[in-house]
Design an enzyme around this catalytic site. Sequence first.
Site, PDB file in Angstrom:
ATOM      1  N   HIS A   1     -11.110 -14.045   3.967  1.00 45.69           N
ATOM      2  CA  HIS A   1     -12.314 -13.291   3.594  1.00 45.69           C
ATOM      3  C   HIS A   1     -13.405 -14.249   3.122  1.00 45.69           C
ATOM      4  O   HIS A   1     -14.595 -14.019   3.365  1.00 45.69           O
ATOM      5  CB  HIS A   1     -12.008 -12.291   2.467  1.00 45.69           C
ATOM      6  CG  HIS A   1     -11.041 -11.223   2.858  1.00 45.69           C
ATOM      7  ND1 HIS A   1     -10.623 -10.248   1.977  1.00 45.69           N
ATOM      8  CD2 HIS A   1     -10.399 -10.965   4.033  1.00 45.69           C
ATOM      9  CE1 HIS A   1      -9.779  -9.431   2.591  1.00 45.69           C
ATOM     10  NE2 HIS A   1      -9.627  -9.854   3.836  1.00 45.69           N
TER      11      HIS A   1
ATOM     12  N   ASP B   1       2.344   1.982   3.370  1.00 47.57           N
ATOM     13  CA  ASP B   1       3.264   0.988   3.961  1.00 47.57           C
ATOM     14  C   ASP B   1       4.704   1.409   3.719  1.00 47.57           C
ATOM     15  O   ASP B   1       5.608   1.033   4.456  1.00 47.57           O
ATOM     16  CB  ASP B   1       3.156  -0.387   3.268  1.00 47.57           C
ATOM     17  CG  ASP B   1       1.777  -0.985   3.323  1.00 47.57           C
ATOM     18  OD1 ASP B   1       1.013  -0.617   4.215  1.00 47.57           O
ATOM     19  OD2 ASP B   1       1.487  -1.844   2.459  1.00 47.57           O
TER      20      ASP B   1
ATOM     21  N   ASP C   1      -6.005 -13.413   9.718  1.00 42.84           N
ATOM     22  CA  ASP C   1      -4.832 -13.322   8.829  1.00 42.84           C
ATOM     23  C   ASP C   1      -3.680 -14.228   9.271  1.00 42.84           C
ATOM     24  O   ASP C   1      -2.537 -13.766   9.423  1.00 42.84           O
ATOM     25  CB  ASP C   1      -4.320 -11.870   8.765  1.00 42.84           C
ATOM     26  CG  ASP C   1      -5.156 -11.005   7.844  1.00 42.84           C
ATOM     27  OD1 ASP C   1      -5.892 -11.545   7.005  1.00 42.84           O
ATOM     28  OD2 ASP C   1      -5.063  -9.766   7.968  1.00 42.84           O
TER      29      ASP C   1
ATOM     30  N   HIS D   1       0.881  -1.172   0.000  1.00 42.72           N
ATOM     31  CA  HIS D   1       0.000   0.000   0.000  1.00 42.72           C
ATOM     32  C   HIS D   1       0.921   1.225   0.000  1.00 42.72           C
ATOM     33  O   HIS D   1       2.034   1.174   0.549  1.00 42.72           O
ATOM     34  CB  HIS D   1      -0.829   0.113   1.281  1.00 42.72           C
ATOM     35  CG  HIS D   1      -1.740  -1.030   1.583  1.00 42.72           C
ATOM     36  ND1 HIS D   1      -1.317  -2.175   2.170  1.00 42.72           N
ATOM     37  CD2 HIS D   1      -3.082  -1.165   1.414  1.00 42.72           C
ATOM     38  CE1 HIS D   1      -2.355  -2.984   2.348  1.00 42.72           C
ATOM     39  NE2 HIS D   1      -3.434  -2.400   1.900  1.00 42.72           N
TER      40      HIS D   1
ATOM     41  N   ASP E   1      -4.763 -13.850  -2.013  1.00 44.52           N
ATOM     42  CA  ASP E   1      -4.143 -13.453  -0.754  1.00 44.52           C
ATOM     43  C   ASP E   1      -4.126 -14.701   0.115  1.00 44.52           C
ATOM     44  O   ASP E   1      -5.165 -15.156   0.616  1.00 44.52           O
ATOM     45  CB  ASP E   1      -4.903 -12.297  -0.088  1.00 44.52           C
ATOM     46  CG  ASP E   1      -4.338 -10.945  -0.517  1.00 44.52           C
ATOM     47  OD1 ASP E   1      -3.553 -10.903  -1.489  1.00 44.52           O
ATOM     48  OD2 ASP E   1      -4.675  -9.924   0.113  1.00 44.52           O
TER      49      ASP E   1
ATOM     50  N   GLU F   1     -10.844  -7.123  -4.192  1.00 48.20           N
ATOM     51  CA  GLU F   1     -10.598  -8.149  -3.175  1.00 48.20           C
ATOM     52  C   GLU F   1     -11.844  -8.215  -2.296  1.00 48.20           C
ATOM     53  O   GLU F   1     -12.039  -7.378  -1.403  1.00 48.20           O
ATOM     54  CB  GLU F   1      -9.363  -7.771  -2.352  1.00 48.20           C
ATOM     55  CG  GLU F   1      -8.995  -8.837  -1.339  1.00 48.20           C
ATOM     56  CD  GLU F   1      -7.731  -8.495  -0.565  1.00 48.20           C
ATOM     57  OE1 GLU F   1      -6.769  -7.972  -1.168  1.00 48.20           O
ATOM     58  OE2 GLU F   1      -7.713  -8.735   0.653  1.00 48.20           O
TER      59      GLU F   1
ATOM     60  N   ASP G   1     -11.062 -11.411  10.925  1.00 49.98           N
ATOM     61  CA  ASP G   1     -10.000 -11.655   9.957  1.00 49.98           C
ATOM     62  C   ASP G   1      -8.684 -11.841  10.716  1.00 49.98           C
ATOM     63  O   ASP G   1      -8.000 -10.863  11.007  1.00 49.98           O
ATOM     64  CB  ASP G   1      -9.944 -10.397   9.066  1.00 49.98           C
ATOM     65  CG  ASP G   1      -9.220 -10.613   7.772  1.00 49.98           C
ATOM     66  OD1 ASP G   1      -8.952 -11.775   7.426  1.00 49.98           O
ATOM     67  OD2 ASP G   1      -8.936  -9.604   7.099  1.00 49.98           O
TER      68      ASP G   1
ATOM     69  N   ASP H   1      -0.856 -12.406   2.692  1.00 48.57           N
ATOM     70  CA  ASP H   1      -1.499 -11.357   3.483  1.00 48.57           C
ATOM     71  C   ASP H   1      -1.759 -11.974   4.867  1.00 48.57           C
ATOM     72  O   ASP H   1      -2.894 -12.291   5.232  1.00 48.57           O
ATOM     73  CB  ASP H   1      -2.801 -10.910   2.811  1.00 48.57           C
ATOM     74  CG  ASP H   1      -3.357  -9.650   3.442  1.00 48.57           C
ATOM     75  OD1 ASP H   1      -2.767  -9.197   4.440  1.00 48.57           O
ATOM     76  OD2 ASP H   1      -4.375  -9.129   2.949  1.00 48.57           O
TER      77      ASP H   1
HETATM   78  C1  XUL Z   1      -7.757  -6.487   4.596  1.00 49.65           C
HETATM   79  C2  XUL Z   1      -6.911  -6.930   3.478  1.00 49.65           C
HETATM   80  C3  XUL Z   1      -6.046  -5.879   2.856  1.00 49.65           C
HETATM   81  C4  XUL Z   1      -5.961  -5.988   1.377  1.00 49.65           C
HETATM   82  C5  XUL Z   1      -5.217  -4.857   0.701  1.00 49.65           C
HETATM   83  O1  XUL Z   1      -8.521  -7.488   5.152  1.00 49.65           O
HETATM   84  O2  XUL Z   1      -6.904  -8.089   3.135  1.00 49.65           O
HETATM   85  O3  XUL Z   1      -4.788  -5.962   3.432  1.00 49.65           O
HETATM   86  O4  XUL Z   1      -5.329  -7.173   1.007  1.00 49.65           O
HETATM   87  O5  XUL Z   1      -5.694  -3.622   1.054  1.00 49.65           O
HETATM   88 CO    CO Z   2      -5.867  -9.145   1.634  1.00 52.77          CO
END
Ligand code: XUL
Ligand code: CO
Length: 439
Positions: free
Chosen positions: A271, A104, A309, A101, A296, A232, A307, A338
């Site tokens: 997601h 970032d 992650d 991003h 991702d 996404e 989420d 991600d």
């Molecule tokens: C948020 C997510 C983000 C996107 C990019 O849940 O997955 O990090 O991948 O903005």
């Molecule tokens: Co993502």
Amino acid sequence: MAEIFTNIPEIKYEGSKSKNNLAFKFYDPEKVVLGKTMKEHLPFAMAWWHNLCAGGTDMFGRDTADKSFGAEKGTMKHAKAKVDAGFEFMQKLGIEYFCFHDVDIVPEADDINETNARLDEISDYILEKMNVTGIKCLWGTANMFSNPRFMNGVGSTNSADVYCFAAAQIKKALDLTVKLGGKGYVFWGGREGYETLLNTEMKFEQENIARLMKMAVEYGRKIGFTGDFYIEPKPKEPMKHQYDFDAATAIGFLRQYGLDKDFKMNIEANHATLAGHTFQHELRVSAINGMLGSIDANQGDYLLGWDTDEFPFDVYEATMCMYEVIKAGGLTGGFNFDAKNRRPSNTYEDMFEAYILGMDTFALGLLNAAKIIEDGRIDEFVSEKYSSFRNTEIGSKILSGNATLEELASYAADKKNVETPISGKQERLEGIVNSILFG
Ligand code: XUL
Ligand code: CO
């Protein structure tokens, strides 16, 4: 430039019996699977934000991991230290791509012009590193969810001024993506949704999001971006209702507003499960619509509703993912981790071990999916299941699109009754998958 991860060697493949925590057990980049090397099947990417920025802060406590990399946070010196750390990290793991991003890679300033100047400076530095190492950019994006200005949305905001700031951020992030040769550009609409319809004009908001995306496509193509734009999908978090709920919803939106030629899906495993789907479901929906772009790669926790992650560890999920990817003919994008270390995994070594886990899990998924495809029993069953359409006169007539309802009704009347169709055999098929994986 001094080495940052001083105790971490280059990570090599040592095979499944290896007990070396800093070695791959299954990811063997040059191993050929179904005619392509593992490296070609699995274009892995490092997510700049989790790996180089996130220190484990959660709603209840501050950072546990030190991501200063020897420089004061919030400075350009720190931004450069992150570039150094990121490239050393990717080189040691043999990762060929990164995703980022805008915010970032530099600290955001109060004045957007200053932020943009910082972005120019850091992207020159990133480009230098890319040229030396051969590491490439998978996709870029703009963070349009952290800054308070986006509290009422981005394309869906009520403020025309905020909308212009979003446009400015997208324009700059596209400039950077093109400058760094990125293959894709992502829209993740974390703030594109609502909490209550008491204060929301849903149609107005969706049309404005589409307008912003259209302008992004027009500008991107004008400056020579030939890659894919991605949506996404995510159903919720941070918003209660997010407009890009899942792949089917996002694809419908893209078609409605004439954006489907320029966009594909970037499917994130966590997601998918938040939307009440499997990862495999989201991949299949994207693939059958010709919109499977990028992934991702992470996983959620079925006991938690948000989420998380996590780094992918679930080999069944990775197997079914790779089954879909191979069947779809591969990705135009790649596999972006991600994912973030758990808060108590706070050392440099943990950063490497997390990527080793993720890369090994996807290597296992690839090996398993190839075995399922080579075995052929699953594909054979599925094809047999629909054979009454393909191998009979009435079935073929239906498929040709030339049958009428009256004709089919008269066929049924002649038959008087119908047998139940063949068994779905789910348990047998699951057993076959187990015997292929563990036999
Ligand atoms: C948020 C997510 C983000 C996107 C990019 O849940 O997955 O990090 O991948 O903005
Ligand atoms: Co993502």
